[in-house]
Design a protein around this motif. Structure first.
Motif, PDB file in Angstrom:
ATOM      1  N   SER A  46       1.197  -1.049  -0.261  1.00  0.00           N
ATOM      2  CA  SER A  46       0.109  -0.017   0.200  1.00  0.00           C
ATOM      3  C   SER A  46       0.431   1.175   0.000  1.00  0.00           C
ATOM      4  CB  SER A  46      -0.674   0.163   1.139  1.00  0.00           C
ATOM      5  OG  SER A  46      -1.909   1.229   1.405  1.00  0.00           O
ATOM      6  N   THR A  47       0.176   2.385  -1.207  1.00  0.00           N
ATOM      7  CA  THR A  47       1.791   3.916  -1.355  1.00  0.00           C
ATOM      8  C   THR A  47       0.182   4.481  -0.408  1.00  0.00           C
ATOM      9  OG1 THR A  47       0.471   3.489  -2.822  1.00  0.00           O
ATOM     10  CG2 THR A  47       2.588   3.038  -2.882  1.00  0.00           C
ATOM     11  N   SER A  48      -0.668   4.555  -0.059  1.00  0.00           N
ATOM     12  CA  SER A  48      -2.286   5.538   0.082  1.00  0.00           C
ATOM     13  C   SER A  48      -1.216   6.335   1.317  1.00  0.00           C
ATOM     14  CB  SER A  48      -3.349   4.736   0.643  1.00  0.00           C
ATOM     15  OG  SER A  48      -2.967   3.884   1.544  1.00  0.00           O
ATOM     16  N   HIS A  49      -0.358   5.476   1.756  1.00  0.00           N
ATOM     17  CA  HIS A  49       0.068   6.462   3.161  1.00  0.00           C
ATOM     18  C   HIS A  49       1.309   7.679   2.716  1.00  0.00           C
ATOM     19  CE1 HIS A  49       2.816   3.137   3.255  1.00  0.00           C
ATOM     20  NE2 HIS A  49       4.167   4.178   3.866  1.00  0.00           N
ATOM     21  N   LEU A  50       0.926   7.619   1.138  1.00  0.00           N
ATOM     22  CA  LEU A  50       2.714   7.950   0.717  1.00  0.00           C
ATOM     23  C   LEU A  50       1.856   9.327  -0.327  1.00  0.00           C
ATOM     24  CD1 LEU A  50       4.858   4.842   0.702  1.00  0.00           C
ATOM     25  CD2 LEU A  50       5.733   7.412   2.315  1.00  0.00           C
ATOM     26  N   SER A  51       2.557  10.339  -0.931  1.00  0.00           N
ATOM     27  CA  SER A  51       2.390  11.391  -2.066  1.00  0.00           C
ATOM     28  C   SER A  51       2.735  11.134  -2.957  1.00  0.00           C
ATOM     29  CB  SER A  51       1.886  12.496  -1.692  1.00  0.00           C
ATOM     30  OG  SER A  51       3.509  12.737  -1.281  1.00  0.00           O
ATOM     31  N   GLU A  52       2.425  11.231  -4.083  1.00  0.00           N
ATOM     32  CA  GLU A  52       3.250  11.183  -6.040  1.00  0.00           C
ATOM     33  C   GLU A  52       4.622  11.221  -5.387  1.00  0.00           C
ATOM     34  OE1 GLU A  52       2.063   8.744  -8.681  1.00  0.00           O
ATOM     35  OE2 GLU A  52       0.555   8.131  -6.756  1.00  0.00           O
ATOM     36  N   LEU A  72       4.211  -3.297 -10.262  1.00  0.00           N
ATOM     37  CA  LEU A  72       5.124  -2.884  -8.858  1.00  0.00           C
ATOM     38  C   LEU A  72       5.742  -1.892  -9.480  1.00  0.00           C
ATOM     39  CD1 LEU A  72       5.492  -3.564  -5.445  1.00  0.00           C
ATOM     40  CD2 LEU A  72       7.313  -4.509  -6.725  1.00  0.00           C
ATOM     41  N   CYS A  73       6.839  -1.809 -10.380  1.00  0.00           N
ATOM     42  CA  CYS A  73       7.191  -0.544 -10.500  1.00  0.00           C
ATOM     43  C   CYS A  73       6.692  -0.058 -11.324  1.00  0.00           C
ATOM     44  CB  CYS A  73       8.128  -1.033 -11.017  1.00  0.00           C
ATOM     45  SG  CYS A  73       9.902  -3.426 -11.058  1.00  0.00           S
ATOM     46  N   SER A  74       5.849   0.306 -11.382  1.00  0.00           N
ATOM     47  CA  SER A  74       4.554   1.485 -12.393  1.00  0.00           C
ATOM     48  C   SER A  74       4.696   2.326 -10.884  1.00  0.00           C
ATOM     49  CB  SER A  74       3.961   1.012 -13.299  1.00  0.00           C
ATOM     50  OG  SER A  74       4.528  -0.072 -14.795  1.00  0.00           O
ATOM     51  N   ARG A  75       3.900   1.441  -9.774  1.00  0.00           N
ATOM     52  CA  ARG A  75       3.360   1.870  -9.102  1.00  0.00           C
ATOM     53  C   ARG A  75       4.100   2.721  -7.968  1.00  0.00           C
ATOM     54  NH1 ARG A  75      -1.404   0.112  -5.859  1.00  0.00           N
ATOM     55  NH2 ARG A  75      -1.652  -0.786  -7.773  1.00  0.00           N
ATOM     56  N   LEU A  76       5.418   2.476  -8.527  1.00  0.00           N
ATOM     57  CA  LEU A  76       6.662   3.138  -7.369  1.00  0.00           C
ATOM     58  C   LEU A  76       7.298   4.181  -8.327  1.00  0.00           C
ATOM     59  CD1 LEU A  76       7.583  -0.321  -4.925  1.00  0.00           C
ATOM     60  CD2 LEU A  76       5.633   1.522  -4.770  1.00  0.00           C
ATOM     61  N   HIS A  77       6.858   4.336  -8.848  1.00  0.00           N
ATOM     62  CA  HIS A  77       8.054   5.302 -10.305  1.00  0.00           C
ATOM     63  C   HIS A  77       9.131   4.621 -10.496  1.00  0.00           C
ATOM     64  CE1 HIS A  77       4.260   7.913 -10.092  1.00  0.00           C
ATOM     65  NE2 HIS A  77       4.394   7.932  -8.897  1.00  0.00           N
ATOM     66  N   LEU A  78       9.615   3.075 -10.545  1.00  0.00           N
ATOM     67  CA  LEU A  78      10.907   2.745 -11.075  1.00  0.00           C
ATOM     68  C   LEU A  78      11.275   2.599 -12.119  1.00  0.00           C
ATOM     69  CD1 LEU A  78      11.119   0.138  -7.808  1.00  0.00           C
ATOM     70  CD2 LEU A  78      11.991   2.697  -7.494  1.00  0.00           C
ATOM     71  N   THR A  79      11.998   2.822 -12.583  1.00  0.00           N
ATOM     72  CA  THR A  79      12.760   2.650 -14.028  1.00  0.00           C
ATOM     73  C   THR A  79      13.524   1.377 -13.777  1.00  0.00           C
ATOM     74  OG1 THR A  79      14.075   4.153 -14.456  1.00  0.00           O
ATOM     75  CG2 THR A  79      11.901   4.634 -15.084  1.00  0.00           C
ATOM     76  N   GLY A  80      14.092   0.668 -14.587  1.00  0.00           N
ATOM     77  CA  GLY A  80      15.127  -0.178 -15.434  1.00  0.00           C
ATOM     78  C   GLY A  80      14.986  -1.038 -15.777  1.00  0.00           C
ATOM     79  N   LYS A  81      15.401  -2.611 -15.279  1.00  0.00           N
ATOM     80  CA  LYS A  81      15.558  -3.801 -16.577  1.00  0.00           C
ATOM     81  C   LYS A  81      15.032  -4.774 -14.967  1.00  0.00           C
ATOM     82  CE  LYS A  81      18.767  -1.535 -19.815  1.00  0.00           C
ATOM     83  NZ  LYS A  81      19.876  -2.028 -20.367  1.00  0.00           N
ATOM     84  N   VAL A  82      14.122  -6.221 -15.160  1.00  0.00           N
ATOM     85  CA  VAL A  82      13.450  -6.902 -14.539  1.00  0.00           C
ATOM     86  C   VAL A  82      13.381  -8.222 -15.747  1.00  0.00           C
ATOM     87  CG1 VAL A  82      12.319  -7.849 -13.718  1.00  0.00           C
ATOM     88  CG2 VAL A  82      12.445  -5.476 -12.797  1.00  0.00           C
ATOM     89  N   ARG A  83      14.636  -9.548 -15.652  1.00  0.00           N
ATOM     90  CA  ARG A  83      13.834 -10.157 -17.262  1.00  0.00           C
ATOM     91  C   ARG A  83      13.326 -11.651 -15.670  1.00  0.00           C
ATOM     92  NH1 ARG A  83      17.684 -10.487 -21.342  1.00  0.00           N
ATOM     93  NH2 ARG A  83      17.352 -13.085 -21.694  1.00  0.00           N
ATOM     94  N   VAL A  84      12.343 -11.843 -16.304  1.00  0.00           N
ATOM     95  CA  VAL A  84      12.498 -13.291 -15.713  1.00  0.00           C
ATOM     96  C   VAL A  84      11.747 -13.908 -16.266  1.00  0.00           C
ATOM     97  CG1 VAL A  84       9.986 -13.979 -14.064  1.00  0.00           C
ATOM     98  CG2 VAL A  84      10.033 -11.637 -14.765  1.00  0.00           C
ATOM     99  N   ALA A  85      12.094 -15.399 -15.688  1.00  0.00           N
ATOM    100  CA  ALA A  85      12.181 -16.848 -16.308  1.00  0.00           C
ATOM    101  C   ALA A  85      11.569 -17.925 -14.944  1.00  0.00           C
ATOM    102  CB  ALA A  85      13.606 -16.940 -16.267  1.00  0.00           C
ATOM    103  N   THR A  86      10.925 -19.206 -16.500  1.00  0.00           N
ATOM    104  CA  THR A  86      10.920 -19.706 -14.752  1.00  0.00           C
ATOM    105  C   THR A  86      12.071 -20.695 -13.701  1.00  0.00           C
ATOM    106  OG1 THR A  86      12.304 -21.925 -16.830  1.00  0.00           O
ATOM    107  CG2 THR A  86       9.984 -21.064 -16.347  1.00  0.00           C
ATOM    108  N   GLU A  87      13.683 -20.041 -14.380  1.00  0.00           N
ATOM    109  CA  GLU A  87      14.716 -20.033 -13.139  1.00  0.00           C
ATOM    110  C   GLU A  87      15.128 -19.176 -12.388  1.00  0.00           C
ATOM    111  OE1 GLU A  87      18.758 -20.197 -15.502  1.00  0.00           O
ATOM    112  OE2 GLU A  87      18.267 -18.699 -16.215  1.00  0.00           O
ATOM    113  N   GLY A  88      13.969 -18.186 -12.630  1.00  0.00           N
ATOM    114  CA  GLY A  88      14.102 -16.913 -11.489  1.00  0.00           C
ATOM    115  C   GLY A  88      14.105 -15.694 -11.525  1.00  0.00           C
TER     116      GLY A  88
END
Length: 468
Positions: free
Chosen positions: A130-136, A168-184
Motif C-alpha cells: 500500500s502506498t496510500s500513506h505516501l504522496s506521489e 509494482l515498478c510502475s506504482r513505485l515510479h521505478l525504471t530499469g530492467k527486470v528479466r523473469v524466467a522459470t529459473e528465477g
C-alpha cells in the motif's frame, strides 16, 4: 569391494538422515538452494569415500594408511588428490544418490510445506504494498538509488510474475530492467529510496522470493533517471548466456566465496609467485567492462557478450586444465551460470566465485585488489569506489575511463574519448565511424534501425586465444 558394495557402504556411513534441511540449518549450514545442499553433501560424500579407504589398525592411529587402486597412501593430501583425479565420477554418482535418498526420506516433510507458487494470487495487485500513506511526490522526488539483484528459484508462471513486476515498478515510479524466467528473476531498478525500500519489502514478502535477504539487493547512488524507461519481460534465461538452463543449470555452479575469503585468495595469489602457475583469476565480464576496472593480474577474455563465454571456454580448455579458478563478475549472476558451464567441462581442479560480485567486494574493500571503475548497464555506465584510472583515451592515450556512445548515426558502441579529444570532434568509436561521422548529416536518417555494432568490430576475434 565392488562398486555396488562401495556405494552401499558410503551411503550407510554417510547417514543421510542427518542431512535433511532442518538438521542442516541446526548445524548452521546454509542450504537456501538445492545447489548449496548438493555442495554440502558432496563434501561429506568425499570425506566418507576417503575414510572407506583407510586401512590403519585404529581410527586414533597417528600413522594412518589408505589403500586405493592397488596403491598405498601415507598422508591425507596424496589420497585426496588421488580420489579427486580418479574417482570424481564415482563421487558425483554417490552424491546424487545421497541427495536422492535424503529427498526421499524427507518427502513427507516437504509435502507439508506450502508451495510458494500455489500460494500466490492470480491478481498481481495483491502483492503490491500500500502506498496510500505516501504522496506521489514522496515516491517520485527525493534522494534516490539503484538496486541490483537476482534470485534463482522455481517460477511456474513467469508471465504472472512479469505482470506483478510491471505493476509494482510502475506504482513505485521505478525504471530499469527486470528479466523473469522459470529459473528465477534478475533486475536492476532505480527510483527514490522511499520507493526502493517498498520494492525490497514487496520482494521479500512474496512467497516465491522469501528465500532472499535484504543483503541480496546491492545498492548504489542513482535513481530513476539512470534508465530511459522500464522494461520487464519473460525470457528463457535470467542472464543471457545462450545455453539452455535445463542443460547447464545454476545448481552446478562453483563454490561461493564471501568477499573476505575472495580477498584472501587474491592476496595469496599476488604474494605467492608459485600459485600463479595453477590459479587463474577469471573476469567473466565483457571486454569493455574489464577495460575500465579489474582485479590485479586477472585473465580478462576479449569477449563482447556473455553469450560468447561458452565458446571462449570451449576454445581454451587447455588454459583451465588442472587449474584452480577464482571467478568474478559485477553482481554474481554471470558467475552462477559461467562457473556451472566451466565445471561441466571437468577440466578444472577447483572453481570458486565471488559471492555478490565486485559490487559486494568493493563495499568492503574499496581500496582492495580491484582497481578502477565498476561498469554498470545503465546511463551512468560506471560507478566509482576508488580514484584509480586504469584505461586510456582511445585517441590520445591520456588516462580516461568515462564512456560515451559513439556519435555516429546508428552505432551503439561505447567510446573512451577524453574532453580534449571530444572538443576536437573525435567522438566516434573508431576511424571507420569517424569517417562516416564526417560524411553524414547532423540529423539521423529516418526509418533506419539502430545497429548493435558497426563494421569496424568485424575484425575483432569473437573467441580469442588468451594466454597468461
Amino acid at each position: 569391494m565392488d562398486s555396488e558394495d562401495l556405494a552401499e557402504s558410503v551411503l550407510i556411513h554417510l547417514d543421510v538422515e542427518t542431512l535433511i534441511p532442518g538438521t542442516l540449518k541446526h548445524e548452521k549450514c546454509e542450504i537456501s538452494t538445492t545447489r548449496k545442499c548438493y555442495s554440502y553433501i558432496k563434501k561429506r560424500t568425499f570425506a566418507t569415500f576417503v575414510a572407506s579407504k583407510r586401512v590403519s589398525s585404529s581410527p586414533t592411529d597417528t600413522s594412518p594408511v589408505w589403500q586405493c587402486c592397488d596403491e598405498t597412501f601415507s598422508d591425507p593430501s596424496s589420497v585426496h588428490k588421488h580420489v579427486s583425479n580418479l574417482h570424481a565420477e564415482e563421487i558425483e554418482q554417490l552424491t546424487t544418490a545421497a541427495l536422492d535418498q535424503m529427498l526421499s526420506q524427507s518427502e513427507e516433510a516437504f509435502q507439508k510445506q506450502e508451495d510458494p507458487n500455489e500460494s500466490q494470487s492470480d491478481d498481481p495487485a495483491s502483492w503490491i504494498p500500500s502506498t496510500s500513506h505516501l504522496s506521489e511526490e514522496e515516491l517520485s522526488k527525493g534522494p534516490g538509488e539503484v538496486l541490483l539483484y537476482y534470485s534463482y528459484c522455481q517460477i511456474r508462471d513467469p508471465k504472472l510474475i512479469c505482470s506483478w513486476q510491471s505493476e509494482l515498478c510502475s506504482r513505485l515510479h521505478l525504471t530499469g530492467k527486470v528479466r523473469v524466467a522459470t529459473e528465477g528473476i534478475n533486475g536492476t531498478v532505480g527510483g527514490t529510496k522511499t520507493a526502493t525500500k517498498l520494492y525490497i519489502k514487496a520482494m521479500l514478502s512474496h512467497p516465491i522470493f522469501k528465500i532472499m535477504q535484504v543483503e541480496d539487493f546491492k545498492t548504489s547512488e542513482g535513481g530513476a533517471e539512470c534508465f530511459s524507461e522500464l522494461k520487464v519481460g519473460v525470457y528463457k534465461e535470467i542472464v543471457p548466456m545462450g545455453v539452455d538452463p535445463d542443460t547447464i543449470s545454476y545448481r552446478l555452479a562453483g563454490t561461493h566465496l564471501e568477499p573476505e575469503q575472495f580477498h584472501k585468495e587474491v592476496q595469496s595469489l599476488l604474494e605467492d609467485a608459485s600459485s600463479k602457475n595453477d590459479t587463474i583469476l577469471l573476469d567473466c565480464r565483457n571486454f569493455y567492462e574489464s577495460k575500465i576496472g579489474q582485479f590485479k593480474n586477472c585473465l580478462a577474455p576479449d569477449i563482447r557478450k556473455f553469450s560468447y563465454f561458452p565458446d571462449y571456454v570451449e576454445k581454451n580448455l587447455d588454459l583451465f586444465r588442472d587449474k584452480k579458478v577464482l571467478m568474478y563478475c559485477t553482481g554474481g549472476i554471470r558467475c552462477e551460470r559461467g562457473s556451472a558451464y566451466l565445471r561441466s567441462k571437468n577440466v578444472c581442479k577447483e572453481v570458486y566465485q565471488l559471492k555478490g560480485g565486485i559490487h559486494k567486494y568493493l563495499e568492503q574493500f574499496p581500496e582492495g585488489f580491484y582497481r578502477g571503475k565498476l561498469f554498470v548497464f545503465d546511463d551512468r555506465y560506471a560507478i566509482s569506489f576508488n580514484k584509480d584510472i586504469i584505461s586510456d583515451c582511445s585517441y590520445c592515450g591520456a588516462p580516461w575511463d568515462q564512456y560515451q556512445l559513439c556519435s555516429t548515426d546508428f552505432c551503439c558502441q561505447l567510446v573512451l574519448s577524453c574532453s580534449s579529444c571530444r572538443q576536437k570532434g573525435l567522438t566516434a568509436c573508431c576511424p571507420v565511424c569517424q569517417a562516416k561521422e564526417q560524411r553524414s548529416s547532423s540529423s539521423p536518417s529516418p526509418g533506419r534501425p539502430h545497429r548493435e555494432e558497426c563494421e569496424c568490430t568485424d575484425s575483432r576475434p569473437r573467441i580469442p586465444n588468451d594466454t597468461l
